[in-house]
Design a protein around this motif. Sequence first.
Motif, PDB file in Angstrom:
ATOM      1  N   GLN A  96       0.431  -1.233   0.026  1.00 14.28           N
ATOM      2  CA  GLN A  96      -0.119   0.279  -0.014  1.00 14.28           C
ATOM      3  C   GLN A  96       1.175   1.258  -0.234  1.00 14.28           C
ATOM      4  OE1 GLN A  96      -3.297  -0.396  -0.476  1.00 14.28           O
ATOM      5  NE2 GLN A  96      -4.364   1.173   0.288  1.00 14.28           N
ATOM      6  N   ARG A  97       2.055   1.113   0.949  1.00 11.72           N
ATOM      7  CA  ARG A  97       2.834   2.347   1.192  1.00 11.72           C
ATOM      8  C   ARG A  97       3.560   3.043  -0.667  1.00 11.72           C
ATOM      9  NH1 ARG A  97       6.645   2.237   6.114  1.00 11.72           N
ATOM     10  NH2 ARG A  97       7.156   4.088   5.133  1.00 11.72           N
ATOM     11  N   LEU A  98       3.851   1.389  -1.279  1.00 16.98           N
ATOM     12  CA  LEU A  98       4.656   2.093  -2.494  1.00 16.98           C
ATOM     13  C   LEU A  98       3.894   2.059  -3.714  1.00 16.98           C
ATOM     14  CD1 LEU A  98       7.157  -1.228  -2.585  1.00 16.98           C
ATOM     15  CD2 LEU A  98       7.635   1.190  -1.589  1.00 16.98           C
ATOM     16  N   ALA A  99       2.490   1.814  -3.174  1.00 15.55           N
ATOM     17  CA  ALA A  99       1.015   1.915  -4.616  1.00 15.55           C
ATOM     18  C   ALA A  99       1.083   3.250  -4.312  1.00 15.55           C
ATOM     19  CB  ALA A  99       0.500   0.967  -4.506  1.00 15.55           C
ATOM     20  N   ILE A 100       1.130   3.978  -3.088  1.00 12.09           N
ATOM     21  CA  ILE A 100       0.389   5.010  -2.921  1.00 12.09           C
ATOM     22  C   ILE A 100       1.524   6.071  -2.610  1.00 12.09           C
ATOM     23  CG2 ILE A 100      -1.455   7.008  -2.035  1.00 12.09           C
ATOM     24  CD1 ILE A 100      -2.718   4.125  -1.363  1.00 12.09           C
ATOM     25  N   ASN A 101       2.537   6.490  -3.744  1.00 10.30           N
ATOM     26  CA  ASN A 101       3.679   7.240  -3.312  1.00 10.30           C
ATOM     27  C   ASN A 101       3.741   9.173  -3.844  1.00 10.30           C
ATOM     28  OD1 ASN A 101       5.954   8.362  -3.177  1.00 10.30           O
ATOM     29  ND2 ASN A 101       7.120   6.579  -4.038  1.00 10.30           N
ATOM     30  N   PRO A 102       3.522   9.710  -2.848  1.00 14.89           N
ATOM     31  CA  PRO A 102       3.321  10.992  -2.975  1.00 14.89           C
ATOM     32  C   PRO A 102       4.543  11.728  -3.668  1.00 14.89           C
ATOM     33  CG  PRO A 102       2.766  11.236  -0.736  1.00 14.89           C
ATOM     34  CD  PRO A 102       3.148   9.751  -1.360  1.00 14.89           C
ATOM     35  N   TYR A 103       5.390  10.997  -3.364  1.00 13.93           N
ATOM     36  CA  TYR A 103       6.862  12.598  -3.652  1.00 13.93           C
ATOM     37  C   TYR A 103       6.790  11.999  -4.765  1.00 13.93           C
ATOM     38  CZ  TYR A 103       8.168  11.379   1.321  1.00 13.93           C
ATOM     39  OH  TYR A 103       8.296  11.265   1.991  1.00 13.93           O
ATOM     40  N   GLY A 104       7.582  13.251  -5.790  1.00 17.30           N
ATOM     41  CA  GLY A 104       7.078  13.701  -6.974  1.00 17.30           C
ATOM     42  C   GLY A 104       6.356  14.070  -7.928  1.00 17.30           C
ATOM     43  N   ARG A 105       5.592  14.378  -7.046  1.00 15.97           N
ATOM     44  CA  ARG A 105       4.181  15.357  -7.266  1.00 15.97           C
ATOM     45  C   ARG A 105       3.804  16.732  -6.723  1.00 15.97           C
ATOM     46  NH1 ARG A 105       0.807  11.598 -10.199  1.00 15.97           N
ATOM     47  NH2 ARG A 105       1.397   9.349 -10.616  1.00 15.97           N
ATOM     48  N   SER A 106       3.592  17.297  -7.190  1.00 14.45           N
ATOM     49  CA  SER A 106       3.711  18.980  -6.671  1.00 14.45           C
ATOM     50  C   SER A 106       1.918  18.846  -6.293  1.00 14.45           C
ATOM     51  CB  SER A 106       3.577  20.469  -7.329  1.00 14.45           C
ATOM     52  OG  SER A 106       4.680  19.518  -8.066  1.00 14.45           O
ATOM     53  N   TYR A 107       1.317  19.332  -4.945  1.00 11.38           N
ATOM     54  CA  TYR A 107       0.089  19.714  -4.648  1.00 11.38           C
ATOM     55  C   TYR A 107      -0.140  20.964  -4.106  1.00 11.38           C
ATOM     56  CZ  TYR A 107       0.093  14.718  -5.098  1.00 11.38           C
ATOM     57  OH  TYR A 107       0.966  13.409  -5.308  1.00 11.38           O
ATOM     58  N   ALA A 108      -1.174  22.116  -4.238  1.00 12.37           N
ATOM     59  CA  ALA A 108      -1.683  23.019  -3.719  1.00 12.37           C
ATOM     60  C   ALA A 108      -1.452  23.346  -3.173  1.00 12.37           C
ATOM     61  CB  ALA A 108      -2.878  23.773  -4.776  1.00 12.37           C
ATOM     62  N   SER A 109      -2.164  21.793  -1.590  1.00 12.07           N
ATOM     63  CA  SER A 109      -2.433  22.255  -0.785  1.00 12.07           C
ATOM     64  C   SER A 109      -3.266  20.697  -0.299  1.00 12.07           C
ATOM     65  CB  SER A 109      -4.511  22.655  -0.238  1.00 12.07           C
ATOM     66  OG  SER A 109      -5.108  21.745  -1.432  1.00 12.07           O
ATOM     67  N   LEU A 110      -3.214  20.610   1.209  1.00 12.92           N
ATOM     68  CA  LEU A 110      -3.492  19.213   1.497  1.00 12.92           C
ATOM     69  C   LEU A 110      -4.689  18.405   1.092  1.00 12.92           C
ATOM     70  CD1 LEU A 110      -2.320  19.995   5.435  1.00 12.92           C
ATOM     71  CD2 LEU A 110      -1.249  18.368   3.407  1.00 12.92           C
ATOM     72  N   ALA A 111      -5.785  18.770   0.530  1.00 14.24           N
ATOM     73  CA  ALA A 111      -7.290  18.826  -0.029  1.00 14.24           C
ATOM     74  C   ALA A 111      -6.884  17.942  -1.137  1.00 14.24           C
ATOM     75  CB  ALA A 111      -8.071  20.228   0.458  1.00 14.24           C
ATOM     76  N   GLU A 112      -5.584  18.744  -2.164  1.00 15.79           N
ATOM     77  CA  GLU A 112      -5.944  18.238  -2.971  1.00 15.79           C
ATOM     78  C   GLU A 112      -4.558  16.917  -3.004  1.00 15.79           C
ATOM     79  OE1 GLU A 112      -3.221  19.332  -7.281  1.00 15.79           O
ATOM     80  OE2 GLU A 112      -3.852  20.875  -5.302  1.00 15.79           O
ATOM     81  N   LEU A 113      -4.162  16.885  -1.853  1.00 17.84           N
ATOM     82  CA  LEU A 113      -2.942  15.557  -1.768  1.00 17.84           C
ATOM     83  C   LEU A 113      -4.325  14.035  -1.127  1.00 17.84           C
ATOM     84  CD1 LEU A 113      -0.788  13.690  -1.582  1.00 17.84           C
ATOM     85  CD2 LEU A 113      -0.113  14.963   0.663  1.00 17.84           C
ATOM     86  N   GLN A 114      -5.034  15.030  -0.755  1.00 21.70           N
ATOM     87  CA  GLN A 114      -5.741  14.164   0.028  1.00 21.70           C
ATOM     88  C   GLN A 114      -6.994  13.324  -1.117  1.00 21.70           C
ATOM     89  OE1 GLN A 114      -6.280  13.054   3.672  1.00 21.70           O
ATOM     90  NE2 GLN A 114      -7.335  11.241   2.008  1.00 21.70           N
ATOM     91  N   GLN A 115      -7.201  14.317  -2.182  1.00 21.83           N
ATOM     92  CA  GLN A 115      -8.194  13.954  -3.601  1.00 21.83           C
ATOM     93  C   GLN A 115      -8.050  13.014  -3.429  1.00 21.83           C
ATOM     94  OE1 GLN A 115      -9.039  17.464  -5.247  1.00 21.83           O
ATOM     95  NE2 GLN A 115     -11.099  15.963  -6.264  1.00 21.83           N
ATOM     96  N   TRP A 116      -6.243  13.399  -4.234  1.00 23.91           N
ATOM     97  CA  TRP A 116      -5.765  12.786  -5.007  1.00 23.91           C
ATOM     98  C   TRP A 116      -5.088  10.788  -4.160  1.00 23.91           C
ATOM     99  CZ3 TRP A 116      -1.009   9.606  -4.209  1.00 23.91           C
ATOM    100  CH2 TRP A 116       0.096   9.217  -5.376  1.00 23.91           C
ATOM    101  N   THR A 117      -5.144  10.703  -3.385  1.00 30.56           N
ATOM    102  CA  THR A 117      -4.949   9.553  -1.779  1.00 30.56           C
ATOM    103  C   THR A 117      -6.032   8.840  -2.655  1.00 30.56           C
ATOM    104  OG1 THR A 117      -3.522  10.312  -0.667  1.00 30.56           O
ATOM    105  CG2 THR A 117      -4.313   8.324  -0.060  1.00 30.56           C
ATOM    106  N   ASP A 118      -7.086   9.472  -2.219  1.00 32.85           N
ATOM    107  CA  ASP A 118      -8.566   8.647  -1.876  1.00 32.85           C
ATOM    108  C   ASP A 118      -8.470   7.801  -3.641  1.00 32.85           C
ATOM    109  OD1 ASP A 118      -9.070   9.043   0.753  1.00 32.85           O
ATOM    110  OD2 ASP A 118     -10.548  11.491   0.080  1.00 32.85           O
ATOM    111  N   ALA A 119      -8.418   9.125  -3.992  1.00 31.95           N
ATOM    112  CA  ALA A 119      -9.065   8.326  -5.704  1.00 31.95           C
ATOM    113  C   ALA A 119      -7.969   6.828  -6.412  1.00 31.95           C
ATOM    114  CB  ALA A 119      -8.398   9.626  -6.765  1.00 31.95           C
ATOM    115  N   ARG A 120      -6.679   6.978  -6.001  1.00 29.02           N
ATOM    116  CA  ARG A 120      -5.837   6.331  -6.315  1.00 29.02           C
ATOM    117  C   ARG A 120      -6.430   4.775  -5.090  1.00 29.02           C
ATOM    118  NH1 ARG A 120      -2.969   3.510 -10.041  1.00 29.02           N
ATOM    119  NH2 ARG A 120      -0.470   3.046  -8.896  1.00 29.02           N
ATOM    120  N   ILE A 121      -6.178   4.658  -4.056  1.00 32.80           N
ATOM    121  CA  ILE A 121      -7.090   4.044  -3.100  1.00 32.80           C
ATOM    122  C   ILE A 121      -7.960   3.560  -3.665  1.00 32.80           C
ATOM    123  CG2 ILE A 121      -7.576   3.110  -0.751  1.00 32.80           C
ATOM    124  CD1 ILE A 121      -6.669   5.493   0.515  1.00 32.80           C
ATOM    125  N   GLU A 122      -8.487   3.715  -4.259  1.00 27.95           N
ATOM    126  CA  GLU A 122     -10.774   3.450  -4.901  1.00 27.95           C
ATOM    127  C   GLU A 122      -9.761   3.113  -6.241  1.00 27.95           C
ATOM    128  OE1 GLU A 122     -14.662   2.967  -5.567  1.00 27.95           O
ATOM    129  OE2 GLU A 122     -13.703   3.041  -3.449  1.00 27.95           O
TER     130      GLU A 122
END
Length: 232
Positions: free
Chosen positions: A56-82
């Motif tokens: 799970q940690r390797l498949a949802i790796n936020p490094y190497g990406r830019s996010y404007a806010s924590l909300a945007e990071l959370q949105q990307w994480t939720d979509a990836r998990i789904e």
Amino acid sequence: MRIDNEKTAISRGAGAWGVINPIYRRYAPTMKFHIDACPPRQPQCKGKVERRVRDQRLAINPYGRSYASLAELQQWTDARIEILSHERRCPATGSSVAQAWAEERVRLTRMPETLPEPFDLVATRQVGLDGLVSFEGRQYSVPFPLIGQRVEVRGTAGQVQILKACDVVATHPRATPARLVIDQAHYDGPSSEHVLAPPPLGRLGARIQELSQAPVAHRSIDLYAALAEVAR
């Protein structure tokens, strides 16, 4: 609940022969789960769980990406998990993780509306014929239908909780100056199948109880001086 042998859960030993922390042991039935300690030096007993954490940690790796806010990071994480939950297969059912999780959720025990309070001391006591249990040098009342039964007494921050079948049946303030702590409501109500209801107090007893609970009247010294003048 598959756990490792950390000291907060296993106070002595390990695995099936370990001694479970008594407070944790009582917490488990309250939350309706079973404690299953891993055997010592047997990493394969929990390896599948730890591997899934790694995947799970390797498949949802936020490094190497830019996010404007924590909300945007959370949105990307939720979509990836789904997405991953529909791609991955559950080894127990053969269906997707999302489908297996949807079928499992309806069978899970619901969380209690109020989580149990943390407690630092727990004991089992038998309710006496007077409807009292002893704990920390004091006696506390419980509902009279529990006379003769065994109950669990917990010491929480500022309160003493008395439980029967994992349900709180009485609460009292903890470490009071009084050594006898009674809630009169515990002696009210109809008889149960095995215990007769205590006789009512009657008018005199009810009046005495009412007077004992009334606040002390404060009068000025001038009132007593005036009364003394009248008495002369």
